[in-house]
Design a protein around this motif. Structure first.
Motif, PDB file in Angstrom:
ATOM      1  N   GLY A 141      32.655 -27.847   2.619  1.00  0.00           N
ATOM      2  CA  GLY A 141      31.529 -27.363   1.882  1.00  0.00           C
ATOM      3  C   GLY A 141      31.248 -26.318   1.984  1.00  0.00           C
ATOM      4  N   ARG A 190      31.385 -35.434  -3.571  1.00  0.00           N
ATOM      5  CA  ARG A 190      31.986 -33.345  -3.347  1.00  0.00           C
ATOM      6  C   ARG A 190      31.866 -33.435  -5.545  1.00  0.00           C
ATOM      7  NH1 ARG A 190      35.391 -31.134  -3.116  1.00  0.00           N
ATOM      8  NH2 ARG A 190      37.235 -32.075  -2.632  1.00  0.00           N
ATOM      9  N   GLU A 250      25.838 -29.147   2.687  1.00  0.00           N
ATOM     10  CA  GLU A 250      26.445 -29.719   1.867  1.00  0.00           C
ATOM     11  C   GLU A 250      26.877 -30.476   2.488  1.00  0.00           C
ATOM     12  OE1 GLU A 250      29.596 -29.780  -2.221  1.00  0.00           O
ATOM     13  OE2 GLU A 250      29.876 -28.075  -0.642  1.00  0.00           O
ATOM     14  N   ASN A 295      33.638 -27.455  -5.507  1.00  0.00           N
ATOM     15  CA  ASN A 295      32.515 -26.596  -4.199  1.00  0.00           C
ATOM     16  C   ASN A 295      33.608 -25.700  -3.522  1.00  0.00           C
ATOM     17  OD1 ASN A 295      33.941 -28.273  -2.838  1.00  0.00           O
ATOM     18  ND2 ASN A 295      32.741 -28.763  -1.525  1.00  0.00           N
TER      19      ASN A 295
END
Length: 378
Positions: free
Chosen positions: A96, A258, A101, A262
């Protein structure tokens, strides 16, 4: 009355966020600047003074020649490098944009309106923000007087509405840690539907025989996830790289919410290079070992109380005496270009957190605090 006037009466004048969003206090990072000071030493964000691995810098620069293409949406190279370094199946890993995150993904996947998420009183501020952002209810458990996390208090706070427990081990900003037998005792007391989040952002710095990161527990239990970051010992805070390992079911749930891209390509490349550069990590550990001990000894010799830390920072406590308070010390240090972290937002208004810096920075802080406490230049 016109139709438009009636519509105005029925609807707000502008889009309104859902209930609870505006009640969230946004995260405020440590300050970075000191007005009118030529040379500033930023010791407020627990960044490594050694910087990133040269191999990570080279990988980042190489990735910068191909910015027109989307990154790998699965961060395959990074997950495989982490897997190789840690002995983990890459399919059990999620990456992440910073561990922040991942913490938010956990909250949004497992906490809904009215659900509870537990965190300790002096724990990372993002736990509360993530819980509120998901519509959940933060449950704050007090720490012990020595600022150690209280396992019995955490267990006692679990209810039928508890969905997640956020536990930073080591903890920021206190620098304290739980021996792993205590973590296992906590886990054993939890209902199987409660997810235990072990935030091990500072784990590489710990030199205690009774400490474990939580990796094995995350690999063996269905309700444990261990989170890590590249922002601290790997020196890649600017690239925002975090990762976590958990059961296949938990990783699958997080991947479903997600973002598809990302992680950016330079971050993937730099992270993969950084985690495989064991020599650079060892240099960072050695520097921290030396100066953590030195700072604790020197600050204590000044008459200040320092909470024993296993991280790359120390929590320094100041008296309430006028002229010697934490706020006044912070202002004094800032005038000298020494930026520490005020931690009143963590419930510690009489303390400052100091990152372990370069030799020059560490010595300057000790000298400045000696001057401050003696009344020099006040």
């Amino acid at each position: 009355m016109s139709v438009s006037a009636k519509e105005t009466q029925r609807h707000p004048a502008r889009p309104e966020p859902r209930p609870g969003v505006l009640a969230i206090s946004a995260y405020v990072p440590g300050k970075s600047h000191a007005a009118g000071v030529d040379k500033v030493f930023k010791l407020s964000s627990n960044e490594t003074p050694l910087g990133p691995s040269p191999k990570a810098i080279a990988a980042f620069q190489s990735a910068g020649t191909n910015l027109q293409d989307y990154p790998d949406g699965s961060s395959t190279a990074l997950r495989e490098a982490i897997g190789k370094a840690m002995g983990i199946d890459p399919d059990r890993i999620i990456c992440g944009a910073g561990s922040d995150e991942i913490l938010n993904l956990i909250a949004h996947a497992y906490v809904g309106p009215g659900d509870e998420a537990i965190h300790c009183a002096h724990g990372f501020l993002v736990y509360k923000i993530a819980t509120l952002g998901a519509g959940g209810v933060p449950v704050v458990v007090p720490d012990r007087e020595d600022l150690q996390m209280d396992v019995d208090a955490i267990i006692g706070a679990v209810t039928e509405r508890t969905r997640v427990i956020f536990l930073a081990n080591p903890n920021n900003p206190t620098g304290t840690y739980l021996p792993f037998n205590e973590v296992r005792r906590l886990h054993a007391a939890l209902p199987p539907n409660v997810l235990l989040v072990l935030d091990a952002a500072y784990s590489e710095y710990v030199r205690r025989n009774d400490y474990e990161t939580g990796l094995e527990l995350a690999l063996s239990a269905e309700n444990v996830i261990m989170c890590r970051t590249f922002s601290k010992i790997h020196g890649l805070a600017a690239l925002r790289i975090g990762w976590a390992v958990a059961s296949e079911a938990v990783i699958d749930a997080l991947n479903r919410i997600r973002g598809p891209f990302n992680m950016n390509a330079p971050a993937i490349a730099a992270g993969a290079a950084a985690i495989l550069d064991a020599e650079h990590v060892e240099r960072s550990i050695a520097h921290n070992d030396q100066w953590l001990s030195w700072l604790t000894t020197e600050l204590t010799a000044l008459g200040l109380t320092v909470t024993p830390s296993v991280g790359n920072f120390v929590l320094i406590h100041f008296p309430k005496t006028p002229g010697r308070t934490a706020a006044e010390a912070d202002a004094f240090l800032t005038r000298r270009g020494l930026i520490l972290r005020a931690v009143a937002s963590y419930g510690l208004p009489d303390s400052l957190r100091m990152t372990i810096g370069t030799e020059e920075a560490n010595r300057l802080v000790v000298q400045a605090l000696s001057d401050f406490l003696s009344g020099a230049e006040r």
